[in-house]
Design a protein around this motif. Sequence first.
Motif, mmCIF file in Angstrom:
data_model
loop_
_atom_site.group_PDB
_atom_site.id
_atom_site.type_symbol
_atom_site.label_atom_id
_atom_site.label_comp_id
_atom_site.label_asym_id
_atom_site.label_seq_id
_atom_site.Cartn_x
_atom_site.Cartn_y
_atom_site.Cartn_z
ATOM 1 N N GLU A 1 8.729 -28.938 48.009
ATOM 2 C CA GLU A 1 8.356 -27.540 47.803
ATOM 3 C C GLU A 1 8.136 -26.802 49.121
ATOM 4 O OE1 GLU A 1 4.517 -25.286 45.955
ATOM 5 O OE2 GLU A 1 5.362 -26.918 44.793
ATOM 6 N N ASP A 2 7.604 -27.493 50.127
ATOM 7 C CA ASP A 2 7.320 -26.876 51.422
ATOM 8 C C ASP A 2 8.384 -27.173 52.466
ATOM 9 O OD1 ASP A 2 4.877 -25.702 50.630
ATOM 10 O OD2 ASP A 2 3.901 -27.650 50.809
ATOM 11 N N GLY A 3 9.394 -27.936 52.125
ATOM 12 C CA GLY A 3 10.477 -28.230 53.048
ATOM 13 C C GLY A 3 10.204 -29.427 53.941
ATOM 14 N N GLU A 4 11.153 -29.691 54.822
ATOM 15 C CA GLU A 4 11.085 -30.843 55.721
ATOM 16 C C GLU A 4 9.890 -30.759 56.654
ATOM 17 O OE1 GLU A 4 14.638 -33.316 57.485
ATOM 18 O OE2 GLU A 4 15.131 -31.182 57.440
ATOM 19 N N ALA A 5 9.410 -31.929 57.052
ATOM 20 C CA ALA A 5 8.267 -32.001 57.963
ATOM 21 C C ALA A 5 8.502 -33.107 58.982
ATOM 22 C CB ALA A 5 6.991 -32.285 57.179
ATOM 23 N N ILE A 6 7.683 -33.089 60.028
ATOM 24 C CA ILE A 6 7.731 -34.113 61.065
ATOM 25 C C ILE A 6 6.508 -35.017 60.893
ATOM 26 C CG2 ILE A 6 7.710 -34.577 63.544
ATOM 27 C CD1 ILE A 6 8.928 -31.775 63.939
ATOM 28 N N LEU A 7 6.760 -36.318 60.840
ATOM 29 C CA LEU A 7 5.704 -37.324 60.784
ATOM 30 C C LEU A 7 5.786 -38.159 62.054
ATOM 31 C CD1 LEU A 7 6.153 -38.663 57.123
ATOM 32 C CD2 LEU A 7 4.757 -36.737 57.898
#
Length: 142
Positions: A107-113
């Motif tokens: 829902e919030d799109g890609e992220a960096i972990l």
Amino acid sequence: IEGFEYEYFDPTTVPDYVELEYNGHILPFTTYMFTGDGRVDIYWNEIVDLSIPGNGMIEGSTRVDAYSIPNNELKDYIEKREYDYRCVKQYLESKGYEVERAYFGSEDGEAILYRNTDEWHFLTHMDPEFVESEDIIKDLDI
């Protein structure tokens, strides 16, 4: 009785950014406009009449993750987003962290972990605010 004709394509064959040109029209495509795994089904809707000569980028917007980006800004947006990701990844890796992209299609799109032990930590979504940053390393305070 006529049957249905199903049309689809494999989104993994679409590059980060490509412009399809036809009769003076430019239609932007990006791999980030598709979510989920597997094939993308095509459902046809009326769009710009490409048989009539155009004069550049078509009006409208294109989905990138959970966000609509105006077509006339899409190429710069994708290039800046990927550049910022590479900068963050290189910076964190230079500090000994492992870096991963996650949440594609969420829902919030890609992220960096990131992690340097067994535990992953959330850093940021790769959203329009991420892309608008002038100094992504400073703005993330990492």
